[in-house]
Design an enzyme around this catalytic site. Structure first.
Site, PDB file in Angstrom:
ATOM      1  N   ASP A  18       3.456   2.430  -1.252  1.00  0.00           N
ATOM      2  CA  ASP A  18       2.001   2.303  -1.891  1.00  0.00           C
ATOM      3  C   ASP A  18       1.475   2.941  -2.347  1.00  0.00           C
ATOM      4  O   ASP A  18       0.547   2.090  -3.310  1.00  0.00           O
ATOM      5  CB  ASP A  18       1.445   1.288  -1.175  1.00  0.00           C
ATOM      6  N   GLY A 100      -2.614   2.455  17.368  1.00  0.00           N
ATOM      7  CA  GLY A 100      -1.549   3.492  17.131  1.00  0.00           C
ATOM      8  C   GLY A 100       0.115   3.237  17.234  1.00  0.00           C
ATOM      9  O   GLY A 100       0.523   3.747  17.424  1.00  0.00           O
ATOM     10  N   GLY A 102       1.314   0.888  15.098  1.00  0.00           N
ATOM     11  CA  GLY A 102       1.479   1.025  13.150  1.00  0.00           C
ATOM     12  C   GLY A 102       1.501  -0.102  12.166  1.00  0.00           C
ATOM     13  O   GLY A 102       2.083  -1.051  11.728  1.00  0.00           O
ATOM     14  N   LEU A 103       0.317  -1.118  13.299  1.00  0.00           N
ATOM     15  CA  LEU A 103       0.186  -2.149  12.950  1.00  0.00           C
ATOM     16  C   LEU A 103      -1.368  -2.712  12.676  1.00  0.00           C
ATOM     17  O   LEU A 103      -1.913  -3.267  11.942  1.00  0.00           O
ATOM     18  CB  LEU A 103      -0.161  -3.388  14.326  1.00  0.00           C
ATOM     19  N   SER A 104      -1.641  -1.395  11.737  1.00  0.00           N
ATOM     20  CA  SER A 104      -2.955  -1.365  10.756  1.00  0.00           C
ATOM     21  C   SER A 104      -4.854  -2.384  11.565  1.00  0.00           C
ATOM     22  O   SER A 104      -5.353  -2.430  10.914  1.00  0.00           O
ATOM     23  CB  SER A 104      -2.923  -2.286   9.226  1.00  0.00           C
ATOM     24  N   SER A 105      -4.737  -1.379  13.014  1.00  0.00           N
ATOM     25  CA  SER A 105      -5.928  -2.105  13.417  1.00  0.00           C
ATOM     26  C   SER A 105      -6.681  -1.003  13.469  1.00  0.00           C
ATOM     27  O   SER A 105      -8.235  -1.506  12.774  1.00  0.00           O
ATOM     28  CB  SER A 105      -6.014  -1.521  15.284  1.00  0.00           C
ATOM     29  N   GLU A 137     -10.873   5.000   4.178  1.00  0.00           N
ATOM     30  CA  GLU A 137     -10.066   6.393   4.824  1.00  0.00           C
ATOM     31  C   GLU A 137      -9.636   7.021   3.622  1.00  0.00           C
ATOM     32  O   GLU A 137      -9.626   8.474   5.150  1.00  0.00           O
ATOM     33  CB  GLU A 137      -8.815   5.226   4.983  1.00  0.00           C
ATOM     34  N   ASP A 149      -2.184  -1.325   3.228  1.00  0.00           N
ATOM     35  CA  ASP A 149      -2.339  -1.932   4.698  1.00  0.00           C
ATOM     36  C   ASP A 149      -3.905  -2.857   4.370  1.00  0.00           C
ATOM     37  O   ASP A 149      -4.512  -3.999   4.807  1.00  0.00           O
ATOM     38  CB  ASP A 149      -3.193  -0.227   5.876  1.00  0.00           C
TER      39      ASP A 149
HETATM   40  C1  GLA Z   1       0.946   3.999   6.344  1.00  0.00           C
HETATM   41  C2  GLA Z   1      -0.224   3.882   5.294  1.00  0.00           C
HETATM   42  C3  GLA Z   1       0.384   3.068   3.746  1.00  0.00           C
HETATM   43  C4  GLA Z   1       1.399   3.631   3.721  1.00  0.00           C
HETATM   44  C5  GLA Z   1       2.140   3.598   5.421  1.00  0.00           C
HETATM   45  C6  GLA Z   1       4.064   3.575   4.642  1.00  0.00           C
HETATM   46  O1  GLA Z   1       0.964   2.668   7.116  1.00  0.00           O
HETATM   47  O2  GLA Z   1      -1.539   3.273   5.710  1.00  0.00           O
HETATM   48  O3  GLA Z   1      -0.464   2.871   3.046  1.00  0.00           O
HETATM   49  O4  GLA Z   1       1.518   4.028   2.897  1.00  0.00           O
HETATM   50  O5  GLA Z   1       2.437   4.311   5.770  1.00  0.00           O
HETATM   51  O6  GLA Z   1       4.639   2.592   3.945  1.00  0.00           O
END
Ligand code: GLA
Length: 336
Positions: A18, A100, A102-105, A137, A149
């Site tokens: 991304d 923590g 990897g689900l974008s909290s 961020e 994300d």
């Molecule tokens: C994290 C980052 C994203 C992306 C992923 C890897 O989630 O926040 O921007 O780079 O890692 O795909």
């Protein structure tokens, strides 16, 4: 008082591309962050969360402190700079997104803060809010993440796939075909984004793109990668091949071809493991078993280094498949 609810996301395919000019396929989840905000007439922000026992109390200009409340405070400082809110705020956070994992909290928390702070009232559209959240961020938190994300949680619709071209943020929202289940499993292995490994991978990608003479690493050619130093060659191989896989995945999704989508997920995991070096052996074993026990495809998701993996399973098989996997890996927890 103002409120906002924002979902988490799982990335189905298109990892580490991304910020390399690729297309990514995240899916917003039914798990979400709910945030309530109210001006407190003070010069400090008080933040509390159902997930953590402490109530934080920070001056309104205090920089990021490596604390869970940073995501809220970064959003509040952004909102004050934009004139959407003034003075200190009391914020209450409730979240069903595991932290923590990897689900974008974190992205969901920042986007929820910006929305509750009045970004929408100020006429900012969801993509604009995503960009503002990325700024928070990148600048406040110091994490050089891409835009996936924030776009996934701000623009995405729970249960649908967001096919997002990260070069210009154009996107299409695609339904998940009937009979497809994306199961998200927490491996039980903790991970952290901001510990320098994310930054290092990003730097390697930038260096590789520079050496190949392309503006985005996804524009590179696989046959040129052997000319790079070994580590950069592997990073480039991942990014270039993942960019292609992701586009093929859009086609597989549109054609409702579960076997093709699953094969692409498996190839993505192998590339993340061997070329991007973002998996760990215990998680590789779970991913292999998920496929051996009947998933069409499985892969580590998000930045990696532990956390969750996502599996594509035929809906009618999902519950029996999960029982078999859980029996082999009792520490794994199905979160979606
Ligand atoms: C994290 C980052 C994203 C992306 C992923 C890897 O989630 O926040 O921007 O780079 O890692 O795909």
């Amino acid at each position: 008082m103002t409120c906002a609810t924002v979902p988490g996301r799982v990335n189905l395919i298109g990892e580490w591309i991304d910020f390399n000019g690729g297309t990514v396929l995240p899916m917003a989840l039914s798990q979400s962050v709910e945030l309530e905000m109210c001006a407190n007439g003070q010069t400090h922000d008080r933040v509390q969360s159902q997930q953590f026992s402490d109530i934080t109390d920070f001056g309104i200009d205090v920089p990021a402190a490596g604390h869970w409340s940073d995501y809220v405070r970064g959003g509040l400082q952004y909102g004050r700079r934009m004139g959407w809110i003034t003075g200190g705020q009391d914020v209450i956070l409730k979240s069903t997104i595991p932290v923590g994992a990897g689900l974008s909290s974190s992205a969901a928390t920042i986007v929820a803060t910006l929305r509750a702070a009045g970004a929408e009232l100020a006429g900012i559209d969801p993509a604009g809010i995503a960009r503002a959240a990325q700024d928070v961020e990148n600048i406040f938190m110091g994490v050089p993440c891409g835009i996936m994300d924030q776009m996934a949680v701000s623009v995405g619709r729970p249960g649908n796939v967001l096919a997002l071209d990260t070069r210009d943020c154009s996107y299409q929202i695609m339904p998940v075909p009937a009979g497809w289940t994306f199961a998200v499993i927490h491996s039980g292995i903790a991970r952290a984004l901001s510990d320098g490994r994310y930054r290092a991978r990003r730097q390697e990608c930038l260096e590789a793109a520079g050496s190949l003479g392309v503006p985005y690493l996804c524009d590179g050619k696989l046959e040129d990668t052997p000319s790079l130093p070994p580590v950069l060659a592997r990073r480039a191989r991942h990014v270039i091949s993942e960019g292609a896989r992701s586009l093929q995945a859009v086609t597989a999704l549109a054609a409702a071809s579960r076997p093709s989508f699953g094969m692409l997920m498996n190839a993505s995991h192998a590339s993340l493991r061997d070329d991007m070096d973002v998996s760990v052996p215990a998680l590789d074993a779970m991913v292999d078993d998920a496929v051996e026990l009947g998933a069409d495809g499985a892969r580590i998701t998000g930045a990696g280094f532990g956390g969750c993996f996502v599996c594509l399973v035929e809906t009618g098989q999902a519950s029996a498949w999960w029982s078999r996997l859980k029996a082999r890996h009792p520490g794994a927890v199905r979160v979606v």
